[in-house]
Design a protein around this motif. Structure first.
Motif, PDB file in Angstrom:
ATOM      1  N   LYS A  49       0.855  -1.191   0.000  1.00 48.70           N
ATOM      2  CA  LYS A  49       0.000   0.000   0.000  1.00 48.70           C
ATOM      3  C   LYS A  49       0.887   1.236   0.000  1.00 48.70           C
ATOM      4  O   LYS A  49       1.716   1.428   0.879  1.00 48.70           O
ATOM      5  CB  LYS A  49      -0.901   0.002   1.234  1.00 48.70           C
ATOM      6  CG  LYS A  49      -1.854  -1.167   1.293  1.00 48.70           C
ATOM      7  CD  LYS A  49      -2.643  -1.129   2.585  1.00 48.70           C
ATOM      8  CE  LYS A  49      -3.413  -2.417   2.761  1.00 48.70           C
ATOM      9  NZ  LYS A  49      -3.987  -2.526   4.090  1.00 48.70           N
ATOM     10  N   ILE A  50       0.686   2.064  -0.982  1.00 47.80           N
ATOM     11  CA  ILE A  50       1.520   3.256  -1.125  1.00 47.80           C
ATOM     12  C   ILE A  50       0.827   4.507  -0.597  1.00 47.80           C
ATOM     13  O   ILE A  50       1.436   5.575  -0.566  1.00 47.80           O
ATOM     14  CB  ILE A  50       1.943   3.448  -2.594  1.00 47.80           C
ATOM     15  CG1 ILE A  50       0.732   3.612  -3.483  1.00 47.80           C
ATOM     16  CG2 ILE A  50       2.815   2.295  -3.055  1.00 47.80           C
ATOM     17  CD1 ILE A  50       1.060   4.011  -4.899  1.00 47.80           C
ATOM     18  N   ASP A  51      -0.431   4.368  -0.155  1.00 48.92           N
ATOM     19  CA  ASP A  51      -1.193   5.518   0.325  1.00 48.92           C
ATOM     20  C   ASP A  51      -0.435   6.280   1.406  1.00 48.92           C
ATOM     21  O   ASP A  51       0.002   5.707   2.387  1.00 48.92           O
ATOM     22  CB  ASP A  51      -2.539   5.057   0.896  1.00 48.92           C
ATOM     23  CG  ASP A  51      -3.387   4.328  -0.126  1.00 48.92           C
ATOM     24  OD1 ASP A  51      -3.198   4.581  -1.328  1.00 48.92           O
ATOM     25  OD2 ASP A  51      -4.216   3.493   0.286  1.00 48.92           O
ATOM     26  N   SER A  52      -0.276   7.551   1.208  1.00 47.08           N
ATOM     27  CA  SER A  52       0.370   8.505   2.115  1.00 47.08           C
ATOM     28  C   SER A  52       1.847   8.212   2.355  1.00 47.08           C
ATOM     29  O   SER A  52       2.476   8.856   3.182  1.00 47.08           O
ATOM     30  CB  SER A  52      -0.374   8.600   3.451  1.00 47.08           C
ATOM     31  OG  SER A  52      -0.168   7.438   4.234  1.00 47.08           O
ATOM     32  N   LEU A  53       2.420   7.246   1.661  1.00 49.76           N
ATOM     33  CA  LEU A  53       3.845   6.939   1.813  1.00 49.76           C
ATOM     34  C   LEU A  53       4.614   7.123   0.516  1.00 49.76           C
ATOM     35  O   LEU A  53       5.747   6.647   0.400  1.00 49.76           O
ATOM     36  CB  LEU A  53       4.022   5.494   2.303  1.00 49.76           C
ATOM     37  CG  LEU A  53       3.520   5.189   3.700  1.00 49.76           C
ATOM     38  CD1 LEU A  53       3.667   3.715   3.993  1.00 49.76           C
ATOM     39  CD2 LEU A  53       4.265   6.010   4.728  1.00 49.76           C
ATOM     40  N   GLU A  54       4.015   7.808  -0.429  1.00 51.46           N
ATOM     41  CA  GLU A  54       4.640   7.950  -1.737  1.00 51.46           C
ATOM     42  C   GLU A  54       6.041   8.549  -1.635  1.00 51.46           C
ATOM     43  O   GLU A  54       6.987   8.021  -2.229  1.00 51.46           O
ATOM     44  CB  GLU A  54       3.780   8.820  -2.670  1.00 51.46           C
ATOM     45  CG  GLU A  54       2.474   8.178  -3.086  1.00 51.46           C
ATOM     46  CD  GLU A  54       1.320   8.501  -2.139  1.00 51.46           C
ATOM     47  OE1 GLU A  54       1.544   9.143  -1.080  1.00 51.46           O
ATOM     48  OE2 GLU A  54       0.194   8.116  -2.457  1.00 51.46           O
ATOM     49  N   LEU A  55       6.181   9.645  -0.898  1.00 52.04           N
ATOM     50  CA  LEU A  55       7.472  10.326  -0.822  1.00 52.04           C
ATOM     51  C   LEU A  55       8.522   9.471  -0.123  1.00 52.04           C
ATOM     52  O   LEU A  55       9.692   9.455  -0.522  1.00 52.04           O
ATOM     53  CB  LEU A  55       7.318  11.672  -0.124  1.00 52.04           C
ATOM     54  CG  LEU A  55       6.437  12.686  -0.849  1.00 52.04           C
ATOM     55  CD1 LEU A  55       6.326  13.966  -0.050  1.00 52.04           C
ATOM     56  CD2 LEU A  55       6.971  12.961  -2.240  1.00 52.04           C
ATOM     57  N   GLU A  56       8.116   8.750   0.918  1.00 54.69           N
ATOM     58  CA  GLU A  56       9.061   7.894   1.624  1.00 54.69           C
ATOM     59  C   GLU A  56       9.525   6.738   0.742  1.00 54.69           C
ATOM     60  O   GLU A  56      10.711   6.398   0.710  1.00 54.69           O
ATOM     61  CB  GLU A  56       8.440   7.350   2.914  1.00 54.69           C
ATOM     62  CG  GLU A  56       8.208   8.403   3.985  1.00 54.69           C
ATOM     63  CD  GLU A  56       6.919   9.204   3.807  1.00 54.69           C
ATOM     64  OE1 GLU A  56       6.213   9.021   2.787  1.00 54.69           O
ATOM     65  OE2 GLU A  56       6.616  10.018   4.683  1.00 54.69           O
ATOM     66  N   LEU A  57       8.587   6.145   0.031  1.00 59.00           N
ATOM     67  CA  LEU A  57       8.931   5.037  -0.861  1.00 59.00           C
ATOM     68  C   LEU A  57       9.817   5.504  -2.008  1.00 59.00           C
ATOM     69  O   LEU A  57      10.774   4.830  -2.380  1.00 59.00           O
ATOM     70  CB  LEU A  57       7.663   4.370  -1.391  1.00 59.00           C
ATOM     71  CG  LEU A  57       6.880   3.549  -0.359  1.00 59.00           C
ATOM     72  CD1 LEU A  57       5.481   3.241  -0.865  1.00 59.00           C
ATOM     73  CD2 LEU A  57       7.633   2.278  -0.016  1.00 59.00           C
ATOM     74  N   VAL A  58       9.496   6.662  -2.585  1.00 60.49           N
ATOM     75  CA  VAL A  58      10.320   7.209  -3.658  1.00 60.49           C
ATOM     76  C   VAL A  58      11.720   7.531  -3.121  1.00 60.49           C
ATOM     77  O   VAL A  58      12.732   7.260  -3.782  1.00 60.49           O
ATOM     78  CB  VAL A  58       9.654   8.452  -4.289  1.00 60.49           C
ATOM     79  CG1 VAL A  58      10.630   9.222  -5.171  1.00 60.49           C
ATOM     80  CG2 VAL A  58       8.424   8.049  -5.073  1.00 60.49           C
TER      81      VAL A  58
END
Length: 171
Positions: free
Chosen positions: A105-114
């Motif tokens: 789940k990438i919800d609300s974690l896009e910047l951290e994952l990128v």
């Protein structure tokens, strides 16, 4: 009164214990022969008396209302200009889509994952060791599993992050 003990000094002269102490005191008194006087006089502009116990020597003057903290500024609205998050590039979005396909789940974690994916690419581009990329991916995967954003073994999730980074982000 008991007679003073005498000893022989280096030169073979006789010394009493009292005279030895006196000589030692004179030698120690000679140490630190630097100038310890204060230059200036109480009337000179270079001489400042010490501050009294209740006197403030620096800093802002006390406020007439008894001090305290100044009023805090108004809170900023969450939709105020300047609070937008950075745009995700097309390449980064492809990376996020690949993670989403792996049930992360990438919800609300896009910047951290990128950030983690770009970090993995930087390590690889600069010749970093494979364990450095694994350490970074393991840290991110551990947080994802603990936070309920990914299911399964953290090592497997870490490998999915590495694979998606290499395939979608790294040049």
């Amino acid at each position: 009164m008991t007679p003073a003990r005498t000893t022989r000094g280096k030169a073979g002269t006789r010394m009493t214990a009292g005279s030895g102490i006196a000589v030692a005191a004179l030698i120690l008194a000679g140490c630190g022969s630097g100038d310890s006087t204060v230059s200036g006089s109480p009337e000179s502009p270079t001489f400042a008396p010490p501050p009294s116990a209740g006197e403030r020597t620096s800093g802002p003057a006390p406020e007439p209302n008894g001090g305290g903290f100044p009023e805090s500024p108004e809170p900023v609205e969450s939709d105020a200009p300047g609070l937008e998050s950075p745009e995700v590039s097309a390449r980064e979005q492809t990376y996020l889509d690949a993670l989403d396909e792996q049930k992360i789940k990438i919800d609300s974690l896009e910047l951290e994952l990128v950030g983690a994916g770009n970090g993995i690419c930087r390590i690889r581009a600069t010749g970093g060791a494979a364990e450095e990329t694994t350490t970074l991916a393991n840290a991110m995967a551990g947080q994802l599993v603990e936070g309920g954003y990914a299911e399964g073994n953290p090592e497997d999730v870490a490998q999915e992050i590495i694979d998606a980074s290499v395939e979608q982000l790294c040049p």
